[in-house]
Scaffold this motif. Structure first.
Motif, PDB file in Angstrom:
ATOM      1  N   ALA A   1     -20.059  37.814 106.122  1.00 60.68           N
ATOM      2  CA  ALA A   1     -20.587  37.368 107.414  1.00 60.68           C
ATOM      3  C   ALA A   1     -22.097  37.280 107.358  1.00 60.68           C
ATOM      4  CB  ALA A   1     -20.152  38.322 108.521  1.00 60.68           C
ATOM      5  N   LEU A   2     -22.624  36.390 108.192  1.00 61.30           N
ATOM      6  CA  LEU A   2     -24.071  36.230 108.309  1.00 61.30           C
ATOM      7  C   LEU A   2     -24.597  37.097 109.440  1.00 61.30           C
ATOM      8  CD1 LEU A   2     -24.515  32.350 108.056  1.00 61.30           C
ATOM      9  CD2 LEU A   2     -25.387  34.078 106.466  1.00 61.30           C
ATOM     10  N   TRP A   3     -25.605  37.876 109.149  1.00 61.38           N
ATOM     11  CA  TRP A   3     -26.223  38.727 110.163  1.00 61.38           C
ATOM     12  C   TRP A   3     -27.638  38.209 110.391  1.00 61.38           C
ATOM     13  CZ3 TRP A   3     -24.335  43.926 111.658  1.00 61.38           C
ATOM     14  CH2 TRP A   3     -23.032  44.167 111.182  1.00 61.38           C
ATOM     15  N   ARG A   4     -27.979  38.020 111.638  1.00 65.50           N
ATOM     16  CA  ARG A   4     -29.339  37.576 111.944  1.00 65.50           C
ATOM     17  C   ARG A   4     -30.345  38.570 111.383  1.00 65.50           C
ATOM     18  NH1 ARG A   4     -31.813  33.820 116.061  1.00 65.50           N
ATOM     19  NH2 ARG A   4     -29.749  33.925 117.011  1.00 65.50           N
ATOM     20  N   GLY A   5     -31.340  38.060 110.717  1.00 66.96           N
ATOM     21  CA  GLY A   5     -32.423  38.915 110.243  1.00 66.96           C
ATOM     22  C   GLY A   5     -32.078  39.670 108.974  1.00 66.96           C
ATOM     23  N   ILE A   6     -30.789  39.777 108.642  1.00 67.15           N
ATOM     24  CA  ILE A   6     -30.397  40.532 107.460  1.00 67.15           C
ATOM     25  C   ILE A   6     -29.844  39.587 106.401  1.00 67.15           C
ATOM     26  CG2 ILE A   6     -28.894  42.370 106.578  1.00 67.15           C
ATOM     27  CD1 ILE A   6     -29.001  43.658 109.335  1.00 67.15           C
ATOM     28  N   GLY A   7     -29.067  38.616 106.857  1.00 68.41           N
ATOM     29  CA  GLY A   7     -28.505  37.634 105.927  1.00 68.41           C
ATOM     30  C   GLY A   7     -27.036  37.881 105.688  1.00 68.41           C
ATOM     31  N   ARG A   8     -26.546  37.357 104.565  1.00 70.00           N
ATOM     32  CA  ARG A   8     -25.129  37.466 104.277  1.00 70.00           C
ATOM     33  C   ARG A   8     -24.795  38.877 103.775  1.00 70.00           C
ATOM     34  NH1 ARG A   8     -21.344  33.753 103.672  1.00 70.00           N
ATOM     35  NH2 ARG A   8     -22.918  32.134 103.842  1.00 70.00           N
ATOM     36  N   ILE A   9     -23.798  39.477 104.371  1.00 67.60           N
ATOM     37  CA  ILE A   9     -23.338  40.781 103.896  1.00 67.60           C
ATOM     38  C   ILE A   9     -21.871  40.641 103.512  1.00 67.60           C
ATOM     39  CG2 ILE A   9     -22.996  43.222 104.446  1.00 67.60           C
ATOM     40  CD1 ILE A   9     -25.214  43.065 106.470  1.00 67.60           C
ATOM     41  N   GLU A  10     -21.579  41.036 102.294  1.00 67.23           N
ATOM     42  CA  GLU A  10     -20.201  40.892 101.802  1.00 67.23           C
ATOM     43  C   GLU A  10     -19.213  41.704 102.622  1.00 67.23           C
ATOM     44  OE1 GLU A  10     -19.814  41.832  97.692  1.00 67.23           O
ATOM     45  OE2 GLU A  10     -21.265  40.270  97.121  1.00 67.23           O
ATOM     46  N   GLN A  11     -18.081  41.114 102.892  1.00 69.20           N
ATOM     47  CA  GLN A  11     -16.961  41.797 103.553  1.00 69.20           C
ATOM     48  C   GLN A  11     -17.403  42.545 104.820  1.00 69.20           C
ATOM     49  OE1 GLN A  11     -13.714  41.317 102.316  1.00 69.20           O
ATOM     50  NE2 GLN A  11     -14.958  39.771 101.282  1.00 69.20           N
ATOM     51  N   SER A  12     -18.278  41.933 105.591  1.00 73.59           N
ATOM     52  CA  SER A  12     -18.785  42.611 106.794  1.00 73.59           C
ATOM     53  C   SER A  12     -18.345  41.912 108.066  1.00 73.59           C
ATOM     54  CB  SER A  12     -20.310  42.654 106.765  1.00 73.59           C
ATOM     55  OG  SER A  12     -20.820  41.338 106.929  1.00 73.59           O
ATOM     56  N   GLY A  13     -17.448  40.951 107.930  1.00 71.79           N
ATOM     57  CA  GLY A  13     -16.998  40.234 109.128  1.00 71.79           C
ATOM     58  C   GLY A  13     -15.490  40.142 109.164  1.00 71.79           C
ATOM     59  N   LEU A  14     -14.973  39.672 110.269  1.00 70.30           N
ATOM     60  CA  LEU A  14     -13.534  39.508 110.415  1.00 70.30           C
ATOM     61  C   LEU A  14     -13.214  38.042 110.694  1.00 70.30           C
ATOM     62  CD1 LEU A  14     -12.634  42.563 112.707  1.00 70.30           C
ATOM     63  CD2 LEU A  14     -12.253  42.346 110.233  1.00 70.30           C
ATOM     64  N   ALA A  15     -12.312  37.475 109.890  1.00 76.59           N
ATOM     65  CA  ALA A  15     -11.832  36.114 110.146  1.00 76.59           C
ATOM     66  C   ALA A  15     -10.372  36.215 110.577  1.00 76.59           C
ATOM     67  CB  ALA A  15     -11.952  35.274 108.885  1.00 76.59           C
ATOM     68  N   VAL A  16      -9.908  35.176 111.272  1.00 80.65           N
ATOM     69  CA  VAL A  16      -8.508  35.152 111.693  1.00 80.65           C
ATOM     70  C   VAL A  16      -7.631  34.899 110.465  1.00 80.65           C
ATOM     71  CG1 VAL A  16      -6.830  33.956 113.153  1.00 80.65           C
ATOM     72  CG2 VAL A  16      -9.170  34.303 113.983  1.00 80.65           C
ATOM     73  N   ARG A  17      -6.559  35.647 110.316  1.00 78.74           N
ATOM     74  CA  ARG A  17      -5.653  35.474 109.170  1.00 78.74           C
ATOM     75  C   ARG A  17      -4.996  34.100 109.211  1.00 78.74           C
ATOM     76  NH1 ARG A  17      -4.419  39.724 105.947  1.00 78.74           N
ATOM     77  NH2 ARG A  17      -5.003  41.763 106.782  1.00 78.74           N
ATOM     78  N   PRO A  18      -4.671  33.551 108.046  1.00 77.07           N
ATOM     79  CA  PRO A  18      -4.030  32.229 108.006  1.00 77.07           C
ATOM     80  C   PRO A  18      -2.754  32.160 108.846  1.00 77.07           C
ATOM     81  CG  PRO A  18      -4.717  32.882 105.810  1.00 77.07           C
ATOM     82  CD  PRO A  18      -4.991  34.055 106.703  1.00 77.07           C
ATOM     83  N   ASP A  19      -2.019  33.285 108.953  1.00 69.57           N
ATOM     84  CA  ASP A  19      -0.804  33.287 109.781  1.00 69.57           C
ATOM     85  C   ASP A  19      -1.078  32.871 111.219  1.00 69.57           C
ATOM     86  OD1 ASP A  19       0.398  34.258 107.644  1.00 69.57           O
ATOM     87  OD2 ASP A  19       0.811  36.281 108.428  1.00 69.57           O
ATOM     88  N   TYR A  20      -2.320  33.055 111.637  1.00 68.47           N
ATOM     89  CA  TYR A  20      -2.666  32.762 113.030  1.00 68.47           C
ATOM     90  C   TYR A  20      -3.623  31.573 113.107  1.00 68.47           C
ATOM     91  CZ  TYR A  20      -0.487  37.228 114.036  1.00 68.47           C
ATOM     92  OH  TYR A  20       0.420  38.240 114.158  1.00 68.47           O
ATOM     93  N   ALA A  21      -3.580  30.725 112.103  1.00 69.98           N
ATOM     94  CA  ALA A  21      -4.551  29.634 112.002  1.00 69.98           C
ATOM     95  C   ALA A  21      -4.554  28.730 113.229  1.00 69.98           C
ATOM     96  CB  ALA A  21      -4.275  28.802 110.748  1.00 69.98           C
ATOM     97  N   ASP A  22      -3.369  28.622 113.892  1.00 66.87           N
ATOM     98  CA  ASP A  22      -3.330  27.776 115.096  1.00 66.87           C
ATOM     99  C   ASP A  22      -4.238  28.306 116.192  1.00 66.87           C
ATOM    100  OD1 ASP A  22      -1.535  29.956 115.053  1.00 66.87           O
ATOM    101  OD2 ASP A  22      -0.518  29.174 116.842  1.00 66.87           O
ATOM    102  N   MET A  23      -4.603  29.580 116.119  1.00 67.12           N
ATOM    103  CA  MET A  23      -5.492  30.140 117.133  1.00 67.12           C
ATOM    104  C   MET A  23      -6.880  30.423 116.564  1.00 67.12           C
ATOM    105  SD  MET A  23      -3.150  32.590 119.459  1.00 67.12           S
ATOM    106  CE  MET A  23      -1.934  33.112 118.280  1.00 67.12           C
ATOM    107  N   ASP A  24      -7.141  29.906 115.396  1.00 65.62           N
ATOM    108  CA  ASP A  24      -8.445  30.091 114.762  1.00 65.62           C
ATOM    109  C   ASP A  24      -9.268  28.834 115.029  1.00 65.62           C
ATOM    110  OD1 ASP A  24     -10.626  30.452 113.209  1.00 65.62           O
ATOM    111  OD2 ASP A  24      -9.533  30.890 111.347  1.00 65.62           O
ATOM    112  N   ALA A  25     -10.279  28.960 115.894  1.00 65.07           N
ATOM    113  CA  ALA A  25     -11.091  27.786 116.249  1.00 65.07           C
ATOM    114  C   ALA A  25     -11.703  27.158 115.007  1.00 65.07           C
ATOM    115  CB  ALA A  25     -12.184  28.176 117.233  1.00 65.07           C
ATOM    116  N   ALA A  26     -12.063  27.994 114.041  1.00 63.71           N
ATOM    117  CA  ALA A  26     -12.727  27.470 112.839  1.00 63.71           C
ATOM    118  C   ALA A  26     -11.811  26.479 112.124  1.00 63.71           C
ATOM    119  CB  ALA A  26     -13.101  28.623 111.916  1.00 63.71           C
TER     120      ALA A  26
END
Ligand code: SF4
Lengths: 335, 367
Positions: B277-302
């Motif tokens: 995930a991208l953090w303002r002022g800090i930058g990219r931090i590995e494994q620091s964010g949550l994405a919607v699982r592919p099983d729920y892709a229909d509800m993943d705006a991305a």
């Protein structure tokens, strides 16, 4: 009869006449309005005169403790009163959206009439416009109030003096939180109620009992924080407040802490701030507490000489912090 | 006296302040609170004005609005502006400036359909009453918010509500702290103790912070939000430093279970998967964010709406949000503070959110 408002009702023709007669004249009934001349003739307003105008666009139109109708009267009555005047007459302009329920309109007009009656003011002239659907949100009301000033000298935001006591006529934040709660259907705020009320009689009693006061203001939008900061700026003084002494209802405190809001920044519609010499503070407080709208009145602080024009809060744990001017509309936080 | 009033009791606070002063024994202490709610409480209660002068108080990357990156703001502004989209958000996101100072308020004025909501579940009501539009909810927040958003997705699926999706920008606290402490050289963090977030810890428990003490020998104390709660946590930190016995402890047991809330974590895991995930002022931090699982892709705006992430120009020149969030400077050191950057015209997000540290400095301290 139609159940909802048609554009015709703003035409100036028979449809307008019917609405005026059946709704406005009937509920606002008074001889000055009934003449229906182009303007109202007022014979007993004596200089100096206080005049104030305000427009009311609140959503929702009805909320616990009041409605846009009561607010349109209370707000203007209170503004005129804050100059040490006795509000006497009110004008009102309605902007109504095509399709508005006539039953709702009538009940809001009744609310206005009831509020005017309680405050002892007459609604003497008015205007109605009906705009196409979508051009306004159901109903906007503008009211202008006028009244003779009896306080001499007149209170003003410029008159706070070092050593003065700062009083507030009751608990803060109820109106702002109520509107937010009913607009957003927040069920956990069901026990908060707007404080919308006419303050003219109470203010007359305060001035009777304590003599002319230095400042009277009603802390509406921006709440206590905005109003006290404005007064500090205008008068070139600072203020020190005791957090512990500031009345806030428990229901408002808990609602605010949940939403990340500060009650001292929320609007009030039935409260006044009174700043006056320390030795007359007790008389003023007693007069406030004798009114149904001032039962919880309290002294909350003192005007101090610091030229920085800031409002400082002595907190409950004995620390200090600034009570700063608010920025924009309070927005509830994430979390 | 209610429990909450008791924790504001001036006598109790004086006792704890005396204990803190004794534990410090003349030494200084730089502590960072991670959570924005702590920041506000420390200022709003006036506690800050009572702390011993040798204590330096830093506000960390714990305000969800403040750490939302320009790239993500640009992405949701673009989403909000699309036809047939209702963008349903918590209120404080409205003023967050993206590239070029554009905010949701601007988008709204230009015709975007933006609705303020108070809980994720409310969004489903909106979805039902707007069948012709897709409701997009920006999932912003930490471990505290994510389980509720996960529950909302599950409810939407169960109720077969099809016109709802989440733009997940959730972030995780422990990886951010790890990153702060792993910086080296000029960038090395200068933090001697952490006041750990009460709300996040109700979900996580204390184990995920163990590395603070184990690897970095830094005390970490989970604290509540009333002045006495915070003072107690500060005492525990100072005592650990005095005894040279750093540990991660829970000083907020009335709300936080040491094991956290496994049910809430299970909800999160069902719906989300960790991602960079991208953090303002800090930058990219590995494994620091949550994405919607592919099983729920229909509800993943991305996925469903094809969100495009576009590199944005550098944040405003002169804005030191990154240094503030990392605890390297206090807000008043930023050259823009109070001059070019105020809550009315915020340059960086730390000035926007009521929980941002720049906003707190501006609002509560003399300047
Ligand atoms: S004061 Fe404004 S510009 Fe400076 S770091 Fe804070 S938010 Fe950024």
């Amino acid at each position: 009869m139609d159940t909802c408002l048609l554009l015709d009702a703003g035409s100036g023709g028979l449809a307008s006449q019917r609405l005026t007669a059946q709704c406005f004249l009937r509920h606002f009934a008074n001889p000055l309005l009934a003449r229906l001349d182009d303007a109202a003739l007022l014979r007993d307003v004596h200089a100096p005169i206080a005049v104030s105008t305000d427009s009311y666009t609140v959503t929702p139109l009805l909320f616990p403790g009041g409605s846009i109708g009561t607010l349109a009267v209370h707000g203007t009555v209170n503004d005129v009163s804050m100059l040490g005047a006795r509000p006497q007459y009110i004008s009102c302009g309605f902007i109504l959206e095509e399709g508005l329920s006539l039953e709702l309109l009538e009940s809001l007009v009744q609310d206005m009439a009831g509020a005017a009656k309680e405050a002892g003011v007459l609604i003497v002239t008015g205007d109605t416009k009906v705009v196409p659907r979508g051009a306004c949100d159901k109903m906007f009301i503008n009211t202008t109030g006028i009244g003779s000033i009896f306080a001499d000298p007149t209170p003003s935001g410029h008159n706070a003096r070092v050593g003065d006591a700062v009083l507030v006529s009751g608990a803060l934040g109820d109106h702002g939180l109520t509107i937010m709660g009913s607009r957003e259907h927040l069920s956990f705020l069901s026990d908060v109620t707007s404080d919308s009320a006419p303050l003219n009689h109470m203010i007359a009693e305060v001035i009777n009992a304590a003599g002319p006061v230095h400042v009277l203001r009603d802390p509406t939008r921006g709440g206590l924080a905005a109003t006290l900061n404005e007064i500090s700026e205008q008068s070139g003084v600072s203020m020190l407040l005791e957090e512990e002494a500031i009345p806030v209802h428990e229901s408002v405190k808990s609602g605010c802490s949940f939403l990340g809001l500060d009650p001292l920044y929320l609007a009030n519609e039935g409260k006044c701030i009174c700043i006056l010499p320390e030795n007359r503070a007790e008389d003023a407080l007693a007069a406030m507490r004798a009114s149904p709208y001032g039962v919880e009145a309290a002294r909350i602080g003192t005007v101090v000489g610091d030229k920085a024009c800031r409002v400082t809060l002595q907190t409950r744990i004995g620390g200090r912090r600034i009570l700063s001017m608010p920025e924009g509309v309070p927005l509830p936080r994430i979390c | 006296m209610t429990f909450e009033t008791a924790l504001h009791d001036p006598k109790l606070c004086r006792v704890l302040l005396a204990r803190l002063t004794r534990a410090l024994d003349g030494r200084s202490m730089r502590f960072m609170e991670v959570c924005g709610t702590h920041t506000v409480s420390i200022f709003q209660s006036g506690l800050r004005s009572l702390l011993p002068a040798s204590i330096t108080h830093l506000s960390g990357p714990g305000c969800p609005v403040c750490v939302t990156h320009d790239v993500d703001v640009a992405a949701f502004l673009e989403l909000a502006g699309r036809e047939k989209i209702v963008f349903a958000t918590f209120g404080d996101l409205l003023r967050v400036p993206g590239p070029g100072g554009q905010t949701l308020k601007h988008a709204k004025a230009a015709g975007a359909h933006v609705e303020i909501v108070y809980s994720p579940l409310e969004v489903l009501t909106l979805a039902v009453s707007n069948p012709d539009n897709v409701i997009v909810f920006p999932g912003i927040g930490f471990e505290t918010t994510a389980p509720a958003v996960a529950a909302t997705l599950l409810t939407a699926r169960q109720k077969k509500i099809k016109n709802f999706c989440v733009f997940s920008l959730h972030k995780l606290v422990p990886p951010a702290l790890r990153t702060l402490l792993d910086e080296e050289g000029d960038n090395a963090a200068n933090i001697e103790a952490f006041l750990l977030p009460g709300h996040v810890s109700t979900i996580l428990g204390i184990a995920p912070y163990a590395f603070l003490a184990d690897k970095h020998r830094i005390p970490g104390v989970v604290g509540g939000f009333e002045p006495a709660d915070i003072l107690l946590a500060l005492c525990r930190m100072a005592e650990q430093l005095r005894d040279n016995a750093p540990a991660v402890v829970n000083a907020y047991p009335r709300a936080v279970n040491d094991a956290g809330n496994p049910k809430a974590r299970a909800l999160m895991e069902e719906v989300f998967i960790t991602t960079d995930a991208l953090w303002r002022g800090i930058g990219r931090i590995e494994q620091s964010g949550l994405a919607v699982r592919p099983d729920y892709a229909d509800m993943d705006a991305a996925v469903r709406l094809g969100v495009r992430l576009v590199e944005t120009p550098q944040q405003q020149p002169g804005c030191c949000c990154g240094d503030v969030l990392k605890g390297r400077i206090i807000p008043t050191t930023c050259p823009l503070f109070g001059e070019k950057c105020t809550p009315a015209v915020p340059v960086g997000p730390c000035m926007v959110s009521t929980e941002g540290s720049c906003a707190a400095y501006y609002k509560y301290l003399e300047h």
